[in-house]
Design an enzyme around this catalytic site. Structure first.
Site, PDB file in Angstrom:
ATOM      1  N   CYS A  98       0.833  -1.212   0.000  1.00 62.90           N
ATOM      2  CA  CYS A  98       0.000   0.000   0.000  1.00 62.90           C
ATOM      3  C   CYS A  98       0.863   1.256   0.000  1.00 62.90           C
ATOM      4  CB  CYS A  98      -0.949  -0.004   1.190  1.00 62.90           C
ATOM      5  SG  CYS A  98      -0.147  -0.337   2.765  1.00 62.90           S
ATOM      6  N   HIS A 353      -1.535   0.718   7.690  1.00 65.99           N
ATOM      7  CA  HIS A 353      -1.993   0.813   6.304  1.00 65.99           C
ATOM      8  C   HIS A 353      -1.783   2.246   5.810  1.00 65.99           C
ATOM      9  CE1 HIS A 353      -4.163  -0.130   2.703  1.00 65.99           C
ATOM     10  NE2 HIS A 353      -5.113   0.746   2.959  1.00 65.99           N
TER      11      HIS A 353
END
Length: 984
Positions: A98, A353
């Site tokens: 990510c 994340h």
């Protein structure tokens, strides 16, 4: 009582009054529960496992209600994978990539960078000079620039909702399963891209990284004595701002540029004054780039733990940033607009994340890029609210500061991207080159073909589901048998027929058959009785078998069960009768021998025998799906059952006759034996007049003779060698006895085995030979030196007096004589004493033995290692962690495998917590040797159990910035070693 047990009892209640030979067809149908009433939908909520006529709750509900076409397939609508109008394209997260996806989206929305990359020549464009790109061959980018070109073209004109960046990630050699430092990735990739583009001829392409991201500042040091300025110019691609102790972005910038005093030990050496002087040092911004990247240093190194940690403090920043107060040369255009905010969700620096909020430079609208998902912000406003709720580390809530219009606060933002404000907004769209557009069109064609294929598969599944729906509606109403002819079908098969997710297979009733190839009565709980009409349709459409009609009801099994049930009811009465008969004394020769163990457990054995299933039929215990054992498990269980003794086999000798031990058996009357024989007709029978096994009698006599012989031998040897047996008055090499010049040697193992025999001659075998070959090498030489036999090897040998040796030679077979002789050498007074062994020492084999012993010491699975901290050349022990329980002998390959409990690799964080010394400050040594190889095992470093490792701690440098004229080099993260990011 449970309903299933009630049904079981009701089905066989008749067996209490009916003899086996009187069983009729009516009794058989009662046993198979034909008489039970079928259940009614709505009244019966779940399937009755014990009722073969209950057809409710077997999976029919999904077919009899309203038709939902989506339930007929598991294929998502392919249009959900299509890009929405006026939206951007997402990027697939390949595991932990990510952080890569966020930067790709930020760089893609930098129109100048995208345009420059499109202008970069590509090997793919060479095809356009000829016949185009071959249709049968997939395009494979060769360079990082080509990968970015292709990715940007797909992000711009793809019809897909998201695309796969695996080619780009693979080209960089990144580990898709490991979370990396996003800020470090940005620096390294920009450096790689700049280096790659530097070879281009077009200046707009060659200089794009410098034009967009590169600024310049100077480290300026001013001498307080003479006023001389020393400048060190440096380029930057982002400003790294400390956020500790600050609440506003402007405060972070001010601290970055603040003046620092160099005094005391940190004084500056002035070349003009030729001496150390007090001075000031600061950073001056000389020029700023079009795109200003501000790295907020949220991930800092904690020296106490030796790891990174994340600072979850709020930082306020505005959408408009005026940099003019911070630059050295005033009067230029230094007003910046916020164009991107990169967010890290999570409380740890090693997990979480990454997402990005990026502003579309053409429309001015804000979008949230979260891998495959892209969300447009309402009202062209940046909204960070939900991102701030995901990083709360504890119950102690930190109140978010109030933000005015045009300002924002975030505790998860780790990078802010500002664009130089201009009067003109970009109106023209960056055009994709023709060769890239052809590749995009080809990918779009593949996507459209996939959509058509998925839509067709969905349609086929729906059509098949509708047909199945009609079939179930028609057949389910005709399933109940009623009074018409019927058949039995497996409940499991009916459930699979009604299961929309699995294809229907042929009917298989073999698991429900008894040893007579008919329907087993015990399997009725997992069978269902259906009409012959429905069964005909099932077998014609799906095949299988065997068909279980009314003729499949097994009379033999029912009759056997009837017999068993009658015996069980009779067993309680017979048990009382046998107990009473056992109380009477047996007279004459009318009795029978029965094992005492069998008498204690005969009732339980009888019950187990009556409950045994016949043939190879597996009991399901009334469960819907009986768990059958695999072949290996069933073989092992059968073997264990065979090893268990049956009734009266406990008095059998190894030869199959009556055992000689009367303590294990007793005499019972003829009446008692007759009752027992009804339950155990195959039990071995021994009338009271039967003689015991003649072979066992002979063996018993021989055993008694052997025991007597062993006792005699042991007594003779004990009398002959009393001191050796009692371990007293033993000679010692280190304190040689004066009364003799010769001592003999035997193996300590021989002495211990001999003592065991003498102590317990009836339980141990006599020792016949000395076995001194174990102390010699293959060449016949002695394996031990005189010095080692006085110390570490003394446990392996036993010293024997000459008088004892003469007796040993008479009592035992001696394979090799080993002795030590003391001699006086030389004329000096006192003379020198020498000790000579026969046979002599074998140096080569002795050296090999020592090497093997060293290897054995280093090959351990768990041991104690001590650590002493050295402070001012003095050892300091810590009570909190005086030792490490570690294992060290595994190779590097073994370390990668999962180890069981108790075999863990050394964790030197124990040292860190015990002594408050981080791993990078630890200097470890043993016996003067520095332990510096982090990849080596403790064994290869010479660390053996009970070793003492010395720890000396490096003292941290108080202020790195005080080092004059030293450029601080930011080393790359360990995680990027071996990747393409460091290849340049």
């Amino acid at each position: 009582m449970a309903p299933r047990l009630q049904l079981e009892k009701a089905a066989w209640r008749w067996a209490e009054t009916v003899r086996p030979e009187e069983v009729s067809q009516e009794h058989i149908e009662t046993a198979y529960r034909i008489w039970l009433e079928p259940c009614i939908r709505g009244v019966c909520r779940r399937n009755c496992k014990g009722n073969p006529n209950c057809l409710v709750g077997i999976g029919e509900h999904i077919w009899l209600g309203e038709i939902d076409e989506n339930s007929f397939h598991n294929i998502d609508d392919p249009n959900c994978e299509r890009r929405k109008k006026n939206s951007f394209v997402g990027l697939t997260n390949l595991g932990a990539t990510c952080y890569v996806n966020t930067f790709l989206q930020v760089w893609f929305l930098n129109l100048e960078l995208r345009q420059a990359l499109y202008l970069c020549p590509s090997t793919c464009s060479d095809y356009m000079m000829g016949d185009g790109i071959p249709e049968e061959k997939d395009y494979e980018p060769q360079t990082i620039c080509e990968h970015l070109q292709y990715l940007f073209a797909l992000l711009q004109n793809s019809n897909r909702r998201y695309i796969d960046p695996s080619g780009f990630v693979k080209a960089l050699g990144l580990d898709t399963g490991q979370q990396q430092d996003a800020q470090e990735f940005s620096k390294l990739f920009m450096s790689l891209l700049e280096d790659t583009l530097s070879k281009q001829k077009n200046p707009d392409v060659r200089n794009i990284v410098q034009q967009q991201f590169c600024g310049e500042y100077a480290y300026v040091t001013v001498c307080n004595q003479c006023g001389r300025e020393s400048k060190l110019l440096s380029k930057f691609y982002e400003l790294e701002l400390n956020i500790q102790g600050h609440k506003q972005l402007t405060d972070c910038i001010s601290e970055f540029l603040k003046e620092e005093k160099l005094e005391g030990d940190n004084r500056y050496f002035c070349e003009n004054c030729q001496s150390k002087q007090n001075a000031t040092r600061k950073i001056r911004l000389l020029s700023l780039p079009c795109t200003l990247n501000l790295q907020l240093m949220r991930f800092v190194f904690d020296r106490q733990t030796g790891h990174k940690k994340k600072l979850n403090t709020y930082i306020g920043f505005s959408e408009i940033l005026d940099m003019e107060p911070y630059v050295e040369h005033k009067g230029g255009s230094y007003v910046y607009e916020l164009s991107a905010v990169l967010i890290h969700r999570g409380v740890s620096a090693y997990s979480g994340h990454y997402i990005a909020h990026v502003k579309d430079p053409q429309s001015g609208e804000w979008y949230k890029f979260n891998d495959e998902d892209i969300e447009k912000m309402e009202g062209k406003k940046l909204q960070l609210g939900i991102e701030e709720d995901l990083a709360e580390p504890s119950k102690s809530q930190t109140r978010k500061p109030k933000c005015g219009k045009g300002t924002h606060c975030s505790r998860n933002a780790y990078m802010l991207v500002y664009r130089l404000q201009t009067q003109e907004k970009p109106t023209t769209t960056v055009q994709v080159p023709a060769f890239l557009q052809e590749l995009v069109d080809r990918d779009n064609s593949k996507f459209e073909e996939w959509c058509i294929e998925m839509a067709e598969m969905r349609k086929q599944s729906v059509d098949k589901g509708k047909a199945k729906h009609e079939e179930v509606k028609e057949l389910y109403q005709r399933l109940p048998a009623g009074a018409e002819p019927y058949e039995f079908v497996s409940l499991e098969w009916l459930q699979k027929w009604l299961d929309e997710s699995t294809p229907t297979k042929p009917i298989d009733n073999h698991a429900c058959l008894c040893s007579h190839d008919k329907l087993h009565p015990d399997k009725i709980s997992i069978m269902k009785r259906i009409s012959e009409y429905a069964a005909d349709i099932f077998y014609s459409r799906y095949g299988g078998g065997p068909r279980l009609t009314v003729k499949a009801l097994c009379k033999e099994c029912v009759v056997e069960r009837c017999r068993v049930l009658r015996l069980k009811s009779q067993l309680n009465e017979d048990y009382k009768t046998v107990n009473n008969l056992l109380k009477a004394t047996v007279k004459g020769n009318d009795g029978f021998w029965v094992g005492k163990s069998s008498l204690r457990s005969w009732r339980q054995l009888a019950l187990e025998q009556l409950d045994e299933p016949d043939g190879d039929v597996d009991q399901s215990n009334g469960k819907m799906n009986g768990n059958t054992l695999n072949k290996d498990e069933s073989k092992e269980e059968r073997k264990e059952e065979e090893e268990e003794l049956n009734f009266n086999e406990d008095i059998l000798c190894p030869h199959g006759e009556l055992c000689i031990s009367e303590n294990e058996r007793r005499l019972v009357s003829k009446e008692a034996w007759s009752k027992l024989q009804q339950y155990f007709p195959k039990a071995p029978e021994f009338p009271s007049y039967r003689e015991c096994c003649s072979q066992c009698k002979i063996l018993e006599r021989e055993g008694e003779e052997n025991e007597a012989l062993h006792k005699m031998i042991a007594n003779e040897q004990k009398t002959s060698l009393p001191n050796l047996f009692q371990d007293r008055n033993r000679p010692c090499l280190s304190n040689w006895p004066e009364e003799t010049d010769v001592l003999y040697i035997v193996s300590q193992f021989f002495v211990e085995e001999w003592r065991k025999f003498v102590r317990k001659p009836t339980r141990c075998s006599p020792v016949s030979s000395v076995g001194n070959s174990a102390l010699l090498c293959p060449h016949g030489g002695l394996m031990f030196t005189f010095a080692s036999m006085t110390k570490e090897d003394s446990k392996l040998i036993a010293l024997i007096w000459p008088s004892e040796w003469q007796m040993i030679q008479k009592l035992f077979v001696v394979d090799h004589v080993i002795k030590i002789t003391r001699t006086e050498v030389g004329d000096a007074n006192p003379s020198e004493t020498q000790y000579i062994s026969e046979p002599k020492l074998c140096p080569e084999c002795r050296e090999g033995l020592l090497c093997q012993q060293q290897r054995d010491l280093r090959e351990y699975t768990q041991a104690t290692i001590y650590v002493h901290k050295v402070v001012d050349n003095k050892k300091v022990m810590k009570d909190s962690a005086p030792e490490l329980n570690v294992s060290s002998s595994e190779t590097e390959e073994d370390k990668e495998e999962t180890k069981p409990d108790g075999e863990k690799d050394p964790d030197f964080n124990q040292i860190m917590h015990a002594f408050s010394v981080a791993p990078f400050d630890q200097n470890l040594s043993i016996d003067g040797k520095i332990l510096s190889d982090d990849c080596a095992t403790l064994g290869t470093l010479g660390v053996i159990p009970e070793s003492v490792i010395l720890l000396k701690a490096d003292e941290p440098i108080a202020d790195y910035a005080a080092m004059d004229d030293v450029m601080q080099v930011c080393m790359p993260e360990e995680g990027f070693k071996g990747t393409g990011l460091l290849g340049h």
